[in-house]
Scaffold this motif. Sequence first.
Motif, PDB file in Angstrom:
ATOM      1  N   SER A  12       0.840  -1.193   0.000  1.00 56.71           N
ATOM      2  CA  SER A  12       0.000   0.000   0.000  1.00 56.71           C
ATOM      3  C   SER A  12       0.876   1.244   0.000  1.00 56.71           C
ATOM      4  CB  SER A  12      -0.905  -0.002   1.234  1.00 56.71           C
ATOM      5  OG  SER A  12      -1.756   1.127   1.233  1.00 56.71           O
ATOM      6  N   GLY A  13       0.716   2.086  -1.022  1.00 62.19           N
ATOM      7  CA  GLY A  13       1.485   3.319  -1.124  1.00 62.19           C
ATOM      8  C   GLY A  13       2.706   3.154  -2.006  1.00 62.19           C
ATOM      9  N   ALA A  14       3.034   4.205  -2.760  1.00 63.24           N
ATOM     10  CA  ALA A  14       4.205   4.190  -3.644  1.00 63.24           C
ATOM     11  C   ALA A  14       5.200   5.248  -3.218  1.00 63.24           C
ATOM     12  CB  ALA A  14       3.780   4.399  -5.103  1.00 63.24           C
ATOM     13  N   GLY A  15       5.414   5.348  -1.905  1.00 59.04           N
ATOM     14  CA  GLY A  15       6.431   6.249  -1.382  1.00 59.04           C
ATOM     15  C   GLY A  15       7.789   5.580  -1.374  1.00 59.04           C
ATOM     16  N   LEU A  16       8.748   6.233  -0.745  1.00 57.83           N
ATOM     17  CA  LEU A  16      10.130   5.742  -0.776  1.00 57.83           C
ATOM     18  C   LEU A  16      10.264   4.358  -0.164  1.00 57.83           C
ATOM     19  CD1 LEU A  16      12.061   8.993   0.244  1.00 57.83           C
ATOM     20  CD2 LEU A  16      11.749   8.049  -2.047  1.00 57.83           C
ATOM     21  N   ALA A  17       9.695   4.151   1.022  1.00 56.18           N
ATOM     22  CA  ALA A  17       9.841   2.868   1.698  1.00 56.18           C
ATOM     23  C   ALA A  17       9.215   1.743   0.886  1.00 56.18           C
ATOM     24  CB  ALA A  17       9.233   2.934   3.098  1.00 56.18           C
ATOM     25  N   ARG A  51      18.828  14.084   3.476  1.00 57.21           N
ATOM     26  CA  ARG A  51      20.216  13.765   3.819  1.00 57.21           C
ATOM     27  C   ARG A  51      20.270  12.305   4.232  1.00 57.21           C
ATOM     28  NH1 ARG A  51      19.242  18.465   6.412  1.00 57.21           N
ATOM     29  NH2 ARG A  51      19.146  17.440   8.441  1.00 57.21           N
ATOM     30  N   LEU A  52      21.246  11.594   3.729  1.00 59.14           N
ATOM     31  CA  LEU A  52      21.338  10.157   3.942  1.00 59.14           C
ATOM     32  C   LEU A  52      22.478   9.823   4.895  1.00 59.14           C
ATOM     33  CD1 LEU A  52      20.748   9.053   0.256  1.00 59.14           C
ATOM     34  CD2 LEU A  52      19.088   9.136   2.113  1.00 59.14           C
ATOM     35  N   SER A  53      22.156   9.084   5.939  1.00 52.80           N
ATOM     36  CA  SER A  53      23.138   8.666   6.924  1.00 52.80           C
ATOM     37  C   SER A  53      23.847   7.401   6.451  1.00 52.80           C
ATOM     38  CB  SER A  53      22.441   8.383   8.259  1.00 52.80           C
ATOM     39  OG  SER A  53      21.575   7.261   8.124  1.00 52.80           O
ATOM     40  N   ASN A  54      24.872   6.981   7.186  1.00 58.99           N
ATOM     41  CA  ASN A  54      25.539   5.722   6.868  1.00 58.99           C
ATOM     42  C   ASN A  54      24.545   4.565   6.885  1.00 58.99           C
ATOM     43  OD1 ASN A  54      28.313   6.263   6.357  1.00 58.99           O
ATOM     44  ND2 ASN A  54      28.607   6.736   8.522  1.00 58.99           N
ATOM     45  N   GLU A  55      23.679   4.543   7.925  1.00 58.61           N
ATOM     46  CA  GLU A  55      22.710   3.465   8.033  1.00 58.61           C
ATOM     47  C   GLU A  55      21.727   3.486   6.862  1.00 58.61           C
ATOM     48  OE1 GLU A  55      24.230   4.464  12.073  1.00 58.61           O
ATOM     49  OE2 GLU A  55      23.402   5.628  10.402  1.00 58.61           O
ATOM     50  N   GLY A  56      21.305   4.687   6.466  1.00 60.07           N
ATOM     51  CA  GLY A  56      20.393   4.800   5.342  1.00 60.07           C
ATOM     52  C   GLY A  56      21.021   4.338   4.045  1.00 60.07           C
ATOM     53  N   LEU A  57      22.264   4.752   3.794  1.00 58.11           N
ATOM     54  CA  LEU A  57      22.955   4.340   2.570  1.00 58.11           C
ATOM     55  C   LEU A  57      23.196   2.839   2.555  1.00 58.11           C
ATOM     56  CD1 LEU A  57      25.480   7.287   2.257  1.00 58.11           C
ATOM     57  CD2 LEU A  57      23.698   6.712   0.605  1.00 58.11           C
ATOM     58  N   ASP A  58      23.579   2.273   3.693  1.00 57.64           N
ATOM     59  CA  ASP A  58      23.779   0.821   3.762  1.00 57.64           C
ATOM     60  C   ASP A  58      22.490   0.077   3.425  1.00 57.64           C
ATOM     61  OD1 ASP A  58      26.407   1.209   4.485  1.00 57.64           O
ATOM     62  OD2 ASP A  58      26.093   0.814   6.620  1.00 57.64           O
ATOM     63  N   ALA A  59      21.366   0.578   3.936  1.00 60.71           N
ATOM     64  CA  ALA A  59      20.074  -0.065   3.678  1.00 60.71           C
ATOM     65  C   ALA A  59      19.719   0.017   2.201  1.00 60.71           C
ATOM     66  CB  ALA A  59      18.995   0.586   4.532  1.00 60.71           C
ATOM     67  N   ILE A  60      19.907   1.174   1.602  1.00 58.62           N
ATOM     68  CA  ILE A  60      19.592   1.353   0.183  1.00 58.62           C
ATOM     69  C   ILE A  60      20.466   0.444  -0.675  1.00 58.62           C
ATOM     70  CG2 ILE A  60      19.647   2.993  -1.736  1.00 58.62           C
ATOM     71  CD1 ILE A  60      18.970   5.181   0.385  1.00 58.62           C
ATOM     72  N   GLU A  61      21.749   0.364  -0.349  1.00 61.53           N
ATOM     73  CA  GLU A  61      22.658  -0.497  -1.108  1.00 61.53           C
ATOM     74  C   GLU A  61      22.249  -1.964  -0.984  1.00 61.53           C
ATOM     75  OE1 GLU A  61      27.435  -0.937  -1.906  1.00 61.53           O
ATOM     76  OE2 GLU A  61      26.762  -0.113   0.021  1.00 61.53           O
ATOM     77  N   SER A  62      21.859  -2.360   0.218  1.00 66.14           N
ATOM     78  CA  SER A  62      21.432  -3.742   0.449  1.00 66.14           C
ATOM     79  C   SER A  62      20.198  -4.087  -0.377  1.00 66.14           C
ATOM     80  CB  SER A  62      21.142  -3.948   1.938  1.00 66.14           C
ATOM     81  OG  SER A  62      20.536  -5.192   2.179  1.00 66.14           O
ATOM     82  N   ALA A  63      19.257  -3.150  -0.459  1.00 67.30           N
ATOM     83  CA  ALA A  63      18.007  -3.414  -1.175  1.00 67.30           C
ATOM     84  C   ALA A  63      18.168  -3.350  -2.687  1.00 67.30           C
ATOM     85  CB  ALA A  63      16.931  -2.428  -0.717  1.00 67.30           C
ATOM     86  N   LEU A  64      18.966  -2.399  -3.177  1.00 62.01           N
ATOM     87  CA  LEU A  64      19.105  -2.194  -4.620  1.00 62.01           C
ATOM     88  C   LEU A  64      20.087  -3.158  -5.269  1.00 62.01           C
ATOM     89  CD1 LEU A  64      19.183   1.701  -4.998  1.00 62.01           C
ATOM     90  CD2 LEU A  64      17.253   0.156  -5.367  1.00 62.01           C
ATOM     91  N   GLY A  65      21.101  -3.567  -4.532  1.00 63.54           N
ATOM     92  CA  GLY A  65      22.167  -4.354  -5.122  1.00 63.54           C
ATOM     93  C   GLY A  65      23.237  -3.454  -5.725  1.00 63.54           C
ATOM     94  N   ALA A 343      13.546   9.539   6.912  1.00 67.26           N
ATOM     95  CA  ALA A 343      13.735   8.787   5.677  1.00 67.26           C
ATOM     96  C   ALA A 343      14.771   7.688   5.848  1.00 67.26           C
ATOM     97  CB  ALA A 343      14.145   9.730   4.549  1.00 67.26           C
ATOM     98  N   ASN A 344      15.819   7.965   6.624  1.00 65.54           N
ATOM     99  CA  ASN A 344      16.843   6.947   6.847  1.00 65.54           C
ATOM    100  C   ASN A 344      16.289   5.755   7.613  1.00 65.54           C
ATOM    101  OD1 ASN A 344      19.512   8.076   5.802  1.00 65.54           O
ATOM    102  ND2 ASN A 344      18.727   9.798   6.990  1.00 65.54           N
ATOM    103  N   THR A 345      15.371   6.005   8.532  1.00 58.83           N
ATOM    104  CA  THR A 345      14.748   4.906   9.270  1.00 58.83           C
ATOM    105  C   THR A 345      13.804   4.130   8.363  1.00 58.83           C
ATOM    106  OG1 THR A 345      14.862   6.301  11.246  1.00 58.83           O
ATOM    107  CG2 THR A 345      13.505   4.330  11.378  1.00 58.83           C
ATOM    108  N   ALA A 346      13.094   4.830   7.487  1.00 56.97           N
ATOM    109  CA  ALA A 346      12.158   4.166   6.577  1.00 56.97           C
ATOM    110  C   ALA A 346      12.867   3.200   5.639  1.00 56.97           C
ATOM    111  CB  ALA A 346      11.379   5.210   5.779  1.00 56.97           C
ATOM    112  N   VAL A 347      14.012   3.612   5.078  1.00 53.32           N
ATOM    113  CA  VAL A 347      14.706   2.708   4.151  1.00 53.32           C
ATOM    114  C   VAL A 347      15.319   1.528   4.903  1.00 53.32           C
ATOM    115  CG1 VAL A 347      15.103   4.475   2.400  1.00 53.32           C
ATOM    116  CG2 VAL A 347      16.839   4.105   4.172  1.00 53.32           C
TER     117      VAL A 347
END
Length: 405
Positions: A12-17, A51-65, A343-347
């Motif tokens: 449900s929803g097409a936001g970032l998360a 603004r993206l934190s280390n934790e946020g960037l790590d999460a995005i990298e993990s999900a995207l490949g 946003a960093n917590t959401a990703v």
Amino acid sequence: MAQSGRKPIPISGAGLASLLLAQSLKRAGIPFRIFERDASISFRAQGYRLRLSNEGLDAIESALGPEAFQRFWERCGKTGGSGFAAIDAITGADITERPKNTDQGKAVDSEARGSLLSREGKIVGIARGEMRKLFMSGCESFVHWSHTIMGYELTSSGVHAIFADGSKSVEGEMLIGGEGIYSRVAKQVSQGKIKTYDTGARGIHGQAPSTAFKGLGEGVWRLTDSTRADRKVFVITNVRPGDMDDPDVQFGWTLGAQPGVVNPPNNDYSMVGKPAADIAKTLTANWHSRVKPLFDNMVESEAAFWKITCSTPSGVPEWPNEPRVTVIGDAVHSMTPAGGIGANTAVRDSALLGRLIAEAGGYKDGVTAAYEKEMRVYASEAVKASYGMATAQFDVKLDENSATV
């Protein structure tokens, strides 16, 4: 490629998360469908730069490949400077090291500056709208626009999403609620325990040609106007290098104020553009020439109001786990913009839940329980930190009797 014979997972929803979760599921070959209430990705204003934190960037990298993350990384801005620098909006003077009135205030300010830096010792950021488009890449055919999910119905072997017109989705293995602070899925699955409070504080997003930011220079800046105790106003902006001489490039800013200062006409938050621009210009009319071009030269059509909301400050509540339904992002933990934590917590939610579903090969009893147990720890810490900083910055106060959205 999707696993044959598996029922899709409605999101449900097409936001970032939601979109980042979809990317994770797509990589694992797990079928999904996204249902979004808006008519298109450009239906409404996309908000401010993140603004993206280390934790946020790590999460995005993990999900995207690796490959998709590299494309994402190339689109991010990497800003140098001294972290969170502050300016007195009236005098134009640098006040970054101005002492706070309390030890708590010093700690909050220091924490906010330190949390900005992530990879390569830079402040990494990207516009919310651009981030959303990147996360949607490759998922476009799975997004169903103009579909508002009002709740769900469990079956003996799955779950149906229920739409506003009373119709239902095909039976899915699981349902993930990621539709933001007004999530009906969150209310239903938590039995009303998930609450989002209206802090009363309001803000305005705006944009201006990058040439208007020359008086600031590279860095992340907070402009503060505290000349009146009952009308505190601040602005956050990220000035990236390399674009300040190009009038065709726009930088964004986010204006926030304590309760009662910013009020959309008729309390109508869909009334964007000139009404929002006029209020921003009025509030900054006596600001210093170093910063006033951000508002004098703003692109009026891009101005938009926003509410500052926050989940229960004590953290994410407990509710009886439903194995086939859970929630991510703002739907479960709305945060103020203070510290750029939301946003960093959401990703992180997207990466965690996506990994658990992928490891299970799709729906499996215990997946949502494992996700919620881990999510509650880091998300509760984030909500508390966000609320603590907002209390200092916005003068907001919440308790269990405060108004909810």
